[in-house]
Enzyme design. Structure first.
Site, PDB file in Angstrom:
ATOM      1  N   TYR A  22       0.791  -1.225   0.000  1.00 45.78           N
ATOM      2  CA  TYR A  22       0.000   0.000   0.000  1.00 45.78           C
ATOM      3  C   TYR A  22       0.828   1.282   0.000  1.00 45.78           C
ATOM      4  CZ  TYR A  22      -3.629  -3.350   1.152  1.00 45.78           C
ATOM      5  OH  TYR A  22      -4.488  -4.419   1.125  1.00 45.78           O
ATOM      6  N   ASN A  73     -13.278   3.945  -1.067  1.00 47.96           N
ATOM      7  CA  ASN A  73     -12.388   2.793  -0.974  1.00 47.96           C
ATOM      8  C   ASN A  73     -13.014   1.911   0.105  1.00 47.96           C
ATOM      9  OD1 ASN A  73     -10.452   0.870  -0.475  1.00 47.96           O
ATOM     10  ND2 ASN A  73      -8.729   2.300  -0.489  1.00 47.96           N
ATOM     11  N   ASP A  86     -25.655  -2.201  -1.945  1.00 44.62           N
ATOM     12  CA  ASP A  86     -27.050  -1.779  -2.035  1.00 44.62           C
ATOM     13  C   ASP A  86     -27.227  -0.310  -1.654  1.00 44.62           C
ATOM     14  OD1 ASP A  86     -27.691  -4.313  -2.896  1.00 44.62           O
ATOM     15  OD2 ASP A  86     -28.638  -4.932  -1.008  1.00 44.62           O
ATOM     16  N   HIS A  99      -9.004   1.582  -5.344  1.00 39.50           N
ATOM     17  CA  HIS A  99      -8.167   0.635  -4.606  1.00 39.50           C
ATOM     18  C   HIS A  99      -6.716   0.986  -4.873  1.00 39.50           C
ATOM     19  CE1 HIS A  99     -11.368  -1.876  -3.204  1.00 39.50           C
ATOM     20  NE2 HIS A  99     -11.906  -1.790  -4.404  1.00 39.50           N
ATOM     21  N   ILE A 100      -5.943   1.127  -3.823  1.00 36.37           N
ATOM     22  CA  ILE A 100      -4.536   1.505  -3.941  1.00 36.37           C
ATOM     23  C   ILE A 100      -3.748   0.427  -4.665  1.00 36.37           C
ATOM     24  CG2 ILE A 100      -2.441   1.952  -2.606  1.00 36.37           C
ATOM     25  CD1 ILE A 100      -4.324   3.362  -0.552  1.00 36.37           C
ATOM     26  N   SER A 101      -3.958  -0.814  -4.287  1.00 37.94           N
ATOM     27  CA  SER A 101      -3.245  -1.920  -4.939  1.00 37.94           C
ATOM     28  C   SER A 101      -4.088  -2.454  -6.095  1.00 37.94           C
ATOM     29  CB  SER A 101      -2.960  -3.043  -3.937  1.00 37.94           C
ATOM     30  OG  SER A 101      -4.160  -3.689  -3.554  1.00 37.94           O
ATOM     31  N   ARG A 110      -9.709 -11.532  -3.360  1.00 39.12           N
ATOM     32  CA  ARG A 110      -9.772 -10.082  -3.581  1.00 39.12           C
ATOM     33  C   ARG A 110     -10.278  -9.737  -4.980  1.00 39.12           C
ATOM     34  NH1 ARG A 110      -7.254  -7.577   0.761  1.00 39.12           N
ATOM     35  NH2 ARG A 110      -5.675  -8.858   1.774  1.00 39.12           N
TER      36      ARG A 110
END
EC number: 4.2.1.10
Length: 159
Positions: A22, A73, A86, A99-101, A110
């Site tokens: 990250y 995020n 929802d 998403h950072i990665s 994931r």
């Protein structure tokens, strides 16, 4: 224009948690960079972080009628939370997921994303710069919506 930035579980641990994945930048530093970019674009930002799913759902619901768009995020909840999915669908606001990665280069679990189908767009794998990309994207989407509404109003007035 007002945008809500919602950070999910463990995002408050950026700069400490798994730096190899990250990076070393802390959440607060990302927010400061976003504030600078927002001020240059006449955009107001609000920030919210929670490790609790229900609080994130509540915050998304509070966005209805108070902000023009959402950057989220959802972190680990991306892969598990029907409730967050929802809530995003219910408020029907332009929403960009960050998403950072690159989650698609990581563990198989994931790669399941419940949030993306109800978002305007998803940005993954650009590190903290992904938040800047999301901000530029949400500004563009909100401007397009604003221009479309103005055009529709003008057409109604001319009838």
């Amino acid at each position: 224009m007002k945008i809500m930035i919602i950070q999910g579980p463990n995002v408050n641990m950026l700069g400490v948690r798994e730096v190899g994945i990250y990076g070393a930048m802390k959440m607060e530093e990302i927010h400061e960079q976003m504030k600078l970019a927002a001020s240059q674009n006449n955009v107001e930002l609000d920030f919210f972080q929670s490790n609790f799913e229900g609080e994130i759902v509540d915050k998304i619901q509070e966005c209805l009628g108070t902000v023009d768009g959402i950057i989220i995020n959802a972190a680990g909840y991306t892969h598990t939370s029907v409730a967050i999915r929802d809530a995003i669908a219910a408020v029907a606001l332009p929403t960009i997921e960050v998403h950072i990665s690159n989650v698609y280069r990581r563990e198989e679990f994931r790669q399941k994303n419940l949030i993306a189908p109800v978002c305007s767009g998803t940005i993954v794998g650009f590190g903290p710069f992904g938040y800047h990309l999301a901000l530029m994207g949400i500004i563009q989407i909100c401007e397009q919506i604003k221009n479309l509404r103005a055009m529709q109003q003008a057409q109604q007035t001319n009838k």
